[in-house]
Design a protein around this motif. Structure first.
Motif, PDB file in Angstrom:
ATOM      1  N   LYS A  64      -8.653   5.053   0.237  1.00  0.00           N
ATOM      2  CA  LYS A  64      -8.186   4.630   1.565  1.00  0.00           C
ATOM      3  C   LYS A  64      -6.682   4.871   1.693  1.00  0.00           C
ATOM      4  O   LYS A  64      -6.201   5.277   2.753  1.00  0.00           O
ATOM      5  CB  LYS A  64      -8.505   3.155   1.793  1.00  0.00           C
ATOM      6  CG  LYS A  64      -9.953   2.880   2.157  1.00  0.00           C
ATOM      7  CD  LYS A  64     -10.251   1.395   2.197  1.00  0.00           C
ATOM      8  CE  LYS A  64      -9.533   0.696   3.313  1.00  0.00           C
ATOM      9  NZ  LYS A  64      -9.870  -0.755   3.373  1.00  0.00           N
ATOM     10  N   GLN A  65      -5.947   4.617   0.609  1.00  0.00           N
ATOM     11  CA  GLN A  65      -4.510   4.869   0.634  1.00  0.00           C
ATOM     12  C   GLN A  65      -4.228   6.383   0.639  1.00  0.00           C
ATOM     13  O   GLN A  65      -3.336   6.846   1.341  1.00  0.00           O
ATOM     14  CB  GLN A  65      -3.854   4.227  -0.590  1.00  0.00           C
ATOM     15  CG  GLN A  65      -3.990   2.706  -0.616  1.00  0.00           C
ATOM     16  CD  GLN A  65      -3.481   2.104  -1.915  1.00  0.00           C
ATOM     17  OE1 GLN A  65      -2.331   2.292  -2.286  1.00  0.00           O
ATOM     18  NE2 GLN A  65      -4.358   1.410  -2.623  1.00  0.00           N
ATOM     19  N   PHE A  66      -5.016   7.122  -0.152  1.00  0.00           N
ATOM     20  CA  PHE A  66      -4.821   8.567  -0.242  1.00  0.00           C
ATOM     21  C   PHE A  66      -5.022   9.245   1.124  1.00  0.00           C
ATOM     22  O   PHE A  66      -4.294  10.169   1.492  1.00  0.00           O
ATOM     23  CB  PHE A  66      -5.786   9.154  -1.278  1.00  0.00           C
ATOM     24  CG  PHE A  66      -5.664  10.642  -1.451  1.00  0.00           C
ATOM     25  CD1 PHE A  66      -4.620  11.178  -2.218  1.00  0.00           C
ATOM     26  CD2 PHE A  66      -6.565  11.498  -0.866  1.00  0.00           C
ATOM     27  CE1 PHE A  66      -4.500  12.556  -2.375  1.00  0.00           C
ATOM     28  CE2 PHE A  66      -6.448  12.880  -1.024  1.00  0.00           C
ATOM     29  CZ  PHE A  66      -5.421  13.404  -1.780  1.00  0.00           C
ATOM     30  N   PHE A  67      -6.019   8.773   1.867  1.00  0.00           N
ATOM     31  CA  PHE A  67      -6.328   9.369   3.173  1.00  0.00           C
ATOM     32  C   PHE A  67      -5.646   8.616   4.326  1.00  0.00           C
ATOM     33  O   PHE A  67      -5.989   8.829   5.490  1.00  0.00           O
ATOM     34  CB  PHE A  67      -7.839   9.390   3.399  1.00  0.00           C
ATOM     35  CG  PHE A  67      -8.555  10.435   2.578  1.00  0.00           C
ATOM     36  CD1 PHE A  67      -8.363  11.781   2.827  1.00  0.00           C
ATOM     37  CD2 PHE A  67      -9.400  10.049   1.549  1.00  0.00           C
ATOM     38  CE1 PHE A  67      -9.015  12.742   2.064  1.00  0.00           C
ATOM     39  CE2 PHE A  67     -10.053  10.996   0.778  1.00  0.00           C
ATOM     40  CZ  PHE A  67      -9.858  12.348   1.032  1.00  0.00           C
ATOM     41  N   HIS A  68      -4.703   7.731   4.010  1.00  0.00           N
ATOM     42  CA  HIS A  68      -3.908   7.009   4.998  1.00  0.00           C
ATOM     43  C   HIS A  68      -4.798   6.232   5.986  1.00  0.00           C
ATOM     44  O   HIS A  68      -4.654   6.346   7.199  1.00  0.00           O
ATOM     45  CB  HIS A  68      -3.005   7.976   5.772  1.00  0.00           C
ATOM     46  CG  HIS A  68      -2.019   8.693   4.902  1.00  0.00           C
ATOM     47  ND1 HIS A  68      -0.787   8.152   4.567  1.00  0.00           N
ATOM     48  CD2 HIS A  68      -2.086   9.889   4.263  1.00  0.00           C
ATOM     49  CE1 HIS A  68      -0.138   8.995   3.797  1.00  0.00           C
ATOM     50  NE2 HIS A  68      -0.893  10.051   3.576  1.00  0.00           N
ATOM     51  N   LEU A  69      -5.689   5.415   5.435  1.00  0.00           N
ATOM     52  CA  LEU A  69      -6.605   4.615   6.260  1.00  0.00           C
ATOM     53  C   LEU A  69      -6.123   3.176   6.430  1.00  0.00           C
ATOM     54  O   LEU A  69      -6.773   2.396   7.108  1.00  0.00           O
ATOM     55  CB  LEU A  69      -8.002   4.618   5.643  1.00  0.00           C
ATOM     56  CG  LEU A  69      -8.692   5.989   5.545  1.00  0.00           C
ATOM     57  CD1 LEU A  69     -10.021   5.872   4.833  1.00  0.00           C
ATOM     58  CD2 LEU A  69      -8.884   6.578   6.945  1.00  0.00           C
ATOM     59  N   ASN A  70      -4.996   2.846   5.826  1.00  0.00           N
ATOM     60  CA  ASN A  70      -4.491   1.473   5.960  1.00  0.00           C
ATOM     61  C   ASN A  70      -3.486   1.359   7.105  1.00  0.00           C
ATOM     62  O   ASN A  70      -2.866   0.353   7.286  1.00  0.00           O
ATOM     63  CB  ASN A  70      -3.817   1.017   4.650  1.00  0.00           C
ATOM     64  CG  ASN A  70      -4.839   0.735   3.573  1.00  0.00           C
ATOM     65  OD1 ASN A  70      -5.898   0.175   3.833  1.00  0.00           O
ATOM     66  ND2 ASN A  70      -4.546   1.139   2.342  1.00  0.00           N
TER      67      ASN A  70
ATOM     68  N   SER B 219       0.840  -1.197   0.000  1.00  0.00           N
ATOM     69  CA  SER B 219       0.000   0.000   0.000  1.00  0.00           C
ATOM     70  C   SER B 219       0.873   1.245   0.000  1.00  0.00           C
ATOM     71  O   SER B 219       1.926   1.277   0.646  1.00  0.00           O
ATOM     72  CB  SER B 219      -0.909  -0.006   1.233  1.00  0.00           C
ATOM     73  OG  SER B 219      -1.618   1.199   1.343  1.00  0.00           O
ATOM     74  N   SER B 220       0.468   2.269  -0.707  1.00  0.00           N
ATOM     75  CA  SER B 220       1.268   3.492  -0.808  1.00  0.00           C
ATOM     76  C   SER B 220       1.348   4.243   0.517  1.00  0.00           C
ATOM     77  O   SER B 220       2.294   4.987   0.753  1.00  0.00           O
ATOM     78  CB  SER B 220       0.677   4.413  -1.884  1.00  0.00           C
ATOM     79  OG  SER B 220      -0.657   4.772  -1.559  1.00  0.00           O
ATOM     80  N   ASP B 221       0.356   4.030   1.412  1.00  0.00           N
ATOM     81  CA  ASP B 221       0.377   4.743   2.696  1.00  0.00           C
ATOM     82  C   ASP B 221       0.946   3.899   3.824  1.00  0.00           C
ATOM     83  O   ASP B 221       1.252   4.414   4.899  1.00  0.00           O
ATOM     84  CB  ASP B 221      -1.040   5.213   3.071  1.00  0.00           C
ATOM     85  CG  ASP B 221      -1.980   4.050   3.310  1.00  0.00           C
ATOM     86  OD1 ASP B 221      -1.862   3.035   2.590  1.00  0.00           O
ATOM     87  OD2 ASP B 221      -2.835   4.148   4.207  1.00  0.00           O
ATOM     88  N   ASN B 222       1.094   2.599   3.575  1.00  0.00           N
ATOM     89  CA  ASN B 222       1.633   1.705   4.598  1.00  0.00           C
ATOM     90  C   ASN B 222       2.256   0.491   3.912  1.00  0.00           C
ATOM     91  O   ASN B 222       1.554  -0.451   3.566  1.00  0.00           O
ATOM     92  CB  ASN B 222       0.534   1.260   5.561  1.00  0.00           C
ATOM     93  CG  ASN B 222       1.080   0.447   6.726  1.00  0.00           C
ATOM     94  OD1 ASN B 222       2.262   0.085   6.754  1.00  0.00           O
ATOM     95  ND2 ASN B 222       0.233   0.146   7.690  1.00  0.00           N
TER      96      ASN B 222
END
Length: 299
Positions: free
Chosen positions: A293-299, A196-199
């Motif tokens: 979800k990745q854009f808003f850092h929900l992972n 995932s791009s955020d995690n």
């Protein structure tokens, strides 16, 4: 449909390789051809008839109300899904695939109740025939339904079959997508997934796999719940239809449709065309949600 089927028959190429007896034999080919003819005929006849009678803009009737409805509907549904999923897991102790089915059903019903008046107006606007318009636009439709059909309750005509149809539709949709996602990432993480791009510690499906899983989920869910969708639309149209007095309740409506038109031409009428709308719609919806979800850092 006959014309489309005839065109397909004329264009059907001869087989280039001999088929073995059994599943790939002549009987199977005939069945497959019948299915293709049924799907293509139903779709093409509708796409041909509407522009001939009302022009190509007729294919977009009610789209304004749909665009106004779709944002709150999608936002409420996905937000409610995550909330219900957490609630079911923490309060009821239910986890695994079952909690997706339960949370999805509850989320779908919540979104429907909140946005149903806009769906009612959309159906009314879409059903109008060129030259015989009852409503001049979204605001006029709201005012007319409120004044002539029982006030606020008039906007919720057909809500019960909608809820009964949405429960399996949303439930099966979230269940199927979630199951395909978890099974795919468990068995083929390198082939189907990426960090995932955020995690980076969380694996997510690749975009094209997301689209595929979302489309499959939408097709299965639509097939299961479609008779309720047909019932909902008939009840929403209300006094617009000449036989509206025979379709006042969900039971009466389903009985009328089945008795006069049967299963294929009644309860499942228009399913092939609905696949063209539903499958890409669900594919894009699930994929967009996963990306956001990745854009808003929900992972």
């Amino acid at each position: 449909m006959a014309a489309a089927a005839a065109a397909l028959a004329a264009a059907e190429p001869p087989p280039t390789m001999p088929q073995a007896a059994g599943a790939g034999g002549p009987a199977a080919r005939r069945d497959f051809y019948w299915l293709r003819s049924f799907l293509a005929g139903g779709v093409f006849s509708a796409l041909r008839a509407v522009p001939q009678k009302e022009g190509y803009l007729g294919l977009y009737k009610g789209n304004g109300a749909m665009m106004i409805r779709i944002f709150p509907y999608g936002a409420i549904q996905f937000m409610a899904f995550e909330h219900y999923k957490t609630l079911i897991t923490t309060k009821l102790g239910v986890s695994g695939h079952v909690h997706r089915l339960m949370a999805g059903s509850m989320a779908g019903m919540t979104a429907v109740i909140c946005t149903y008046p806009l769906d009612m107006v959309r159906v009314r606007l879409a059903f109008q025939v060129k030259g015989e318009h009852t409503y001049t636009g979204i605001i006029h439709a709201f005012k007319t339904i409120y004044a002539k059909e029982g006030g606020f309750l008039g906007f919720y005509r057909g809500l019960m079959p909608t809820i009964l149809g949405m429960a399996p539709y949303a439930g099966v949709s979230f269940f199927t997508f979630g199951t395909l996602k978890s099974v795919g990432l468990s068995h083929a993480p390198t082939l189907l997934g990426r960090p995932s791009s955020d995690n980076p510690n969380v694996l997510v499906l690749k975009t094209h796999i997301n689209l595929l899983c979302g489309g499959v989920a939408g097709a299965i869910a639509q097939t299961i719940s479609y008779p309720f969708d047909v019932t909902r639309r008939r009840m929403q149209l209300g006094t617009v239809l000449p036989e509206f007095e025979k379709c006042l309740t969900m039971r009466e409506t389903m009985k009328y449709v089945y008795g006069h038109h049967g299963i294929r031409k009644g309860l499942y009428r228009g399913l092939s065309l609905n696949y063209i709308r539903c499958v890409p719609s669900q594919a894009v919806a699930f994929t967009t949600y996963e990306l956001m979800k990745q854009f808003f850092h929900l992972n």
